[in-house]
Motif scaffolding. Structure first.
Motif, PDB file in Angstrom:
ATOM      1  N   ALA A  68       0.855  -1.186   0.000  1.00 14.57           N
ATOM      2  CA  ALA A  68       0.000   0.000   0.000  1.00 14.57           C
ATOM      3  C   ALA A  68       0.887   1.231   0.000  1.00 14.57           C
ATOM      4  O   ALA A  68       2.106   1.136   0.127  1.00 14.57           O
ATOM      5  CB  ALA A  68      -0.913  -0.019   1.220  1.00 14.57           C
ATOM      6  N   ASP A  69       0.249   2.385  -0.106  1.00 15.41           N
ATOM      7  CA  ASP A  69       0.981   3.645  -0.141  1.00 15.41           C
ATOM      8  C   ASP A  69       1.267   4.176   1.255  1.00 15.41           C
ATOM      9  O   ASP A  69       1.422   5.375   1.437  1.00 15.41           O
ATOM     10  CB  ASP A  69       0.186   4.683  -0.943  1.00 15.41           C
ATOM     11  N   GLY A  70       1.329   3.310   2.231  1.00 19.56           N
ATOM     12  CA  GLY A  70       1.628   3.714   3.598  1.00 19.56           C
ATOM     13  C   GLY A  70       0.394   3.728   4.472  1.00 19.56           C
ATOM     14  O   GLY A  70      -0.666   3.223   4.105  1.00 19.56           O
ATOM     15  N   GLU A  71       0.518   4.319   5.654  1.00 18.12           N
ATOM     16  CA  GLU A  71      -0.580   4.414   6.603  1.00 18.12           C
ATOM     17  C   GLU A  71      -1.520   5.545   6.200  1.00 18.12           C
ATOM     18  O   GLU A  71      -1.092   6.573   5.682  1.00 18.12           O
ATOM     19  CB  GLU A  71      -0.047   4.684   8.014  1.00 18.12           C
TER      20      GLU A  71
ATOM     21  N   ARG B  67      -4.457   0.719   7.654  1.00 21.18           N
ATOM     22  CA  ARG B  67      -4.984   1.342   8.865  1.00 21.18           C
ATOM     23  C   ARG B  67      -5.501   0.241   9.769  1.00 21.18           C
ATOM     24  O   ARG B  67      -6.202  -0.665   9.328  1.00 21.18           O
ATOM     25  CB  ARG B  67      -6.118   2.321   8.564  1.00 21.18           C
ATOM     26  N   SER B  68      -5.119   0.298  11.023  1.00 22.09           N
ATOM     27  CA  SER B  68      -5.584  -0.675  12.025  1.00 22.09           C
ATOM     28  C   SER B  68      -5.267  -2.114  11.622  1.00 22.09           C
ATOM     29  O   SER B  68      -6.076  -3.019  11.809  1.00 22.09           O
ATOM     30  CB  SER B  68      -7.082  -0.511  12.275  1.00 22.09           C
ATOM     31  N   GLY B  69      -4.082  -2.318  11.038  1.00 26.44           N
ATOM     32  CA  GLY B  69      -3.661  -3.666  10.676  1.00 26.44           C
ATOM     33  C   GLY B  69      -4.367  -4.253   9.473  1.00 26.44           C
ATOM     34  O   GLY B  69      -4.293  -5.454   9.232  1.00 26.44           O
ATOM     35  N   ARG B  70      -5.051  -3.428   8.725  1.00 28.31           N
ATOM     36  CA  ARG B  70      -5.761  -3.895   7.539  1.00 28.31           C
ATOM     37  C   ARG B  70      -5.396  -3.031   6.346  1.00 28.31           C
ATOM     38  O   ARG B  70      -4.967  -1.897   6.497  1.00 28.31           O
ATOM     39  CB  ARG B  70      -7.273  -3.822   7.768  1.00 28.31           C
ATOM     40  N   ALA B  71      -5.621  -3.578   5.150  1.00 28.62           N
ATOM     41  CA  ALA B  71      -5.399  -2.824   3.919  1.00 28.62           C
ATOM     42  C   ALA B  71      -6.754  -2.362   3.402  1.00 28.62           C
ATOM     43  O   ALA B  71      -7.735  -3.103   3.447  1.00 28.62           O
ATOM     44  CB  ALA B  71      -4.705  -3.690   2.877  1.00 28.62           C
ATOM     45  N   TRP B  72      -6.784  -1.111   2.919  1.00 24.21           N
ATOM     46  CA  TRP B  72      -8.018  -0.512   2.434  1.00 24.21           C
ATOM     47  C   TRP B  72      -7.802   0.061   1.037  1.00 24.21           C
ATOM     48  O   TRP B  72      -6.759   0.622   0.762  1.00 24.21           O
ATOM     49  CB  TRP B  72      -8.459   0.613   3.369  1.00 24.21           C
ATOM     50  N   GLU B  73      -8.821  -0.055   0.173  1.00 27.37           N
ATOM     51  CA  GLU B  73      -8.758   0.508  -1.168  1.00 27.37           C
ATOM     52  C   GLU B  73      -9.760   1.657  -1.256  1.00 27.37           C
ATOM     53  O   GLU B  73     -10.925   1.516  -0.878  1.00 27.37           O
ATOM     54  CB  GLU B  73      -9.093  -0.557  -2.209  1.00 27.37           C
ATOM     55  N   CYS B  74      -9.295   2.787  -1.762  1.00 32.43           N
ATOM     56  CA  CYS B  74     -10.113   3.983  -1.880  1.00 32.43           C
ATOM     57  C   CYS B  74     -11.128   3.805  -3.016  1.00 32.43           C
ATOM     58  O   CYS B  74     -10.759   3.407  -4.110  1.00 32.43           O
ATOM     59  CB  CYS B  74      -9.216   5.188  -2.152  1.00 32.43           C
ATOM     60  N   SER B  75     -12.401   4.127  -2.747  1.00 31.33           N
ATOM     61  CA  SER B  75     -13.426   3.973  -3.777  1.00 31.33           C
ATOM     62  C   SER B  75     -13.735   5.279  -4.510  1.00 31.33           C
ATOM     63  O   SER B  75     -14.246   5.248  -5.622  1.00 31.33           O
ATOM     64  CB  SER B  75     -14.714   3.397  -3.175  1.00 31.33           C
TER      65      SER B  75
ATOM     66  N   VAL C 256     -12.915   0.526   0.964  1.00 34.83           N
ATOM     67  CA  VAL C 256     -13.348  -0.868   0.991  1.00 34.83           C
ATOM     68  C   VAL C 256     -12.188  -1.685   1.528  1.00 34.83           C
ATOM     69  O   VAL C 256     -11.053  -1.547   1.052  1.00 34.83           O
ATOM     70  CB  VAL C 256     -13.730  -1.350  -0.430  1.00 34.83           C
ATOM     71  N   GLU C 257     -12.465  -2.524   2.529  1.00 33.19           N
ATOM     72  CA  GLU C 257     -11.400  -3.368   3.074  1.00 33.19           C
ATOM     73  C   GLU C 257     -10.925  -4.328   1.990  1.00 33.19           C
ATOM     74  O   GLU C 257     -11.737  -4.980   1.326  1.00 33.19           O
ATOM     75  CB  GLU C 257     -11.893  -4.146   4.286  1.00 33.19           C
ATOM     76  N   TYR C 258      -9.599  -4.392   1.797  1.00 35.75           N
ATOM     77  CA  TYR C 258      -9.028  -5.251   0.769  1.00 35.75           C
ATOM     78  C   TYR C 258      -9.120  -6.711   1.196  1.00 35.75           C
ATOM     79  O   TYR C 258      -8.880  -7.040   2.356  1.00 35.75           O
ATOM     80  CB  TYR C 258      -7.568  -4.903   0.507  1.00 35.75           C
ATOM     81  N   ALA C 259      -9.475  -7.552   0.264  1.00 29.26           N
ATOM     82  CA  ALA C 259      -9.473  -8.997   0.493  1.00 29.26           C
ATOM     83  C   ALA C 259      -9.094  -9.681  -0.807  1.00 29.26           C
ATOM     84  O   ALA C 259      -9.526  -9.254  -1.882  1.00 29.26           O
ATOM     85  CB  ALA C 259     -10.841  -9.480   0.953  1.00 29.26           C
ATOM     86  N   LEU C 260      -8.264 -10.697  -0.726  1.00 29.14           N
ATOM     87  CA  LEU C 260      -7.901 -11.482  -1.904  1.00 29.14           C
ATOM     88  C   LEU C 260      -9.136 -12.280  -2.323  1.00 29.14           C
ATOM     89  O   LEU C 260      -9.706 -13.007  -1.517  1.00 29.14           O
ATOM     90  CB  LEU C 260      -6.740 -12.424  -1.579  1.00 29.14           C
ATOM     91  N   ARG C 261      -9.552 -12.113  -3.542  1.00 39.20           N
ATOM     92  CA  ARG C 261     -10.742 -12.797  -4.034  1.00 39.20           C
ATOM     93  C   ARG C 261     -10.342 -13.920  -4.985  1.00 39.20           C
ATOM     94  O   ARG C 261      -9.399 -13.775  -5.738  1.00 39.20           O
ATOM     95  CB  ARG C 261     -11.651 -11.790  -4.738  1.00 39.20           C
ATOM     96  N   ARG C 262     -11.064 -14.986  -4.945  1.00 36.31           N
ATOM     97  CA  ARG C 262     -10.750 -16.124  -5.815  1.00 36.31           C
ATOM     98  C   ARG C 262     -10.867 -15.767  -7.285  1.00 36.31           C
ATOM     99  O   ARG C 262     -10.311 -16.441  -8.137  1.00 36.31           O
ATOM    100  CB  ARG C 262     -11.666 -17.297  -5.507  1.00 36.31           C
ATOM    101  N   THR C 263     -11.587 -14.692  -7.602  1.00 34.14           N
ATOM    102  CA  THR C 263     -11.754 -14.287  -8.998  1.00 34.14           C
ATOM    103  C   THR C 263     -10.669 -13.332  -9.471  1.00 34.14           C
ATOM    104  O   THR C 263     -10.629 -12.961 -10.644  1.00 34.14           O
ATOM    105  CB  THR C 263     -13.131 -13.606  -9.186  1.00 34.14           C
ATOM    106  N   ASP C 264      -9.766 -12.907  -8.570  1.00 33.74           N
ATOM    107  CA  ASP C 264      -8.677 -12.009  -8.963  1.00 33.74           C
ATOM    108  C   ASP C 264      -7.734 -12.725  -9.934  1.00 33.74           C
ATOM    109  O   ASP C 264      -7.530 -13.945  -9.824  1.00 33.74           O
ATOM    110  CB  ASP C 264      -7.873 -11.543  -7.740  1.00 33.74           C
ATOM    111  N   PRO C 265      -7.154 -11.987 -10.889  1.00 37.59           N
ATOM    112  CA  PRO C 265      -6.220 -12.619 -11.838  1.00 37.59           C
ATOM    113  C   PRO C 265      -5.067 -13.320 -11.118  1.00 37.59           C
ATOM    114  O   PRO C 265      -4.503 -12.784 -10.148  1.00 37.59           O
ATOM    115  CB  PRO C 265      -5.691 -11.421 -12.655  1.00 37.59           C
TER     116      PRO C 265
END
Length: 73
Positions: free
Chosen positions: A15-18, A33-41, A60-69
């Motif tokens: 990520a781009d930092g905290e 933030r708070s031990g999690r990765a977040w993506e700006c919408s 949106v809290e980042y999560a690895l999705r099975r549909t990701d490339p």
């Protein structure tokens, strides 16, 4: 999977930092933030009300999705 934490720091995903109050963020940008990765919408200037994890915040809290490339069983 949400992320990998080592020695109290998120090491994956990158990520781009905290997250910082007052910083300018663009849609698609990632922060920690708070031990999690977040993506700006949406592009915005950060404030306490727009912090990741706050109700209605543009993150949106980042999560690895099975549909990701490249992700397979």
């Amino acid at each position: 999977m949400l992320g990998i934490v080592a020695d109290g720091k998120t090491v994956w995903p990158e990520a781009d930092g905290e997250w910082e109050d007052g910083a300018n963020y663009t849609a698609g940008q990632m922060v920690h933030r708070s031990g999690r990765a977040w993506e700006c919408s949406t592009t915005h200037t950060a404030s306490a009300l727009t912090a990741p994890g706050e109700s209605g915040a543009p993150w949106v809290e980042y999560a690895l999705r099975r549909t990701d490339p490249g992700v397979t069983n």
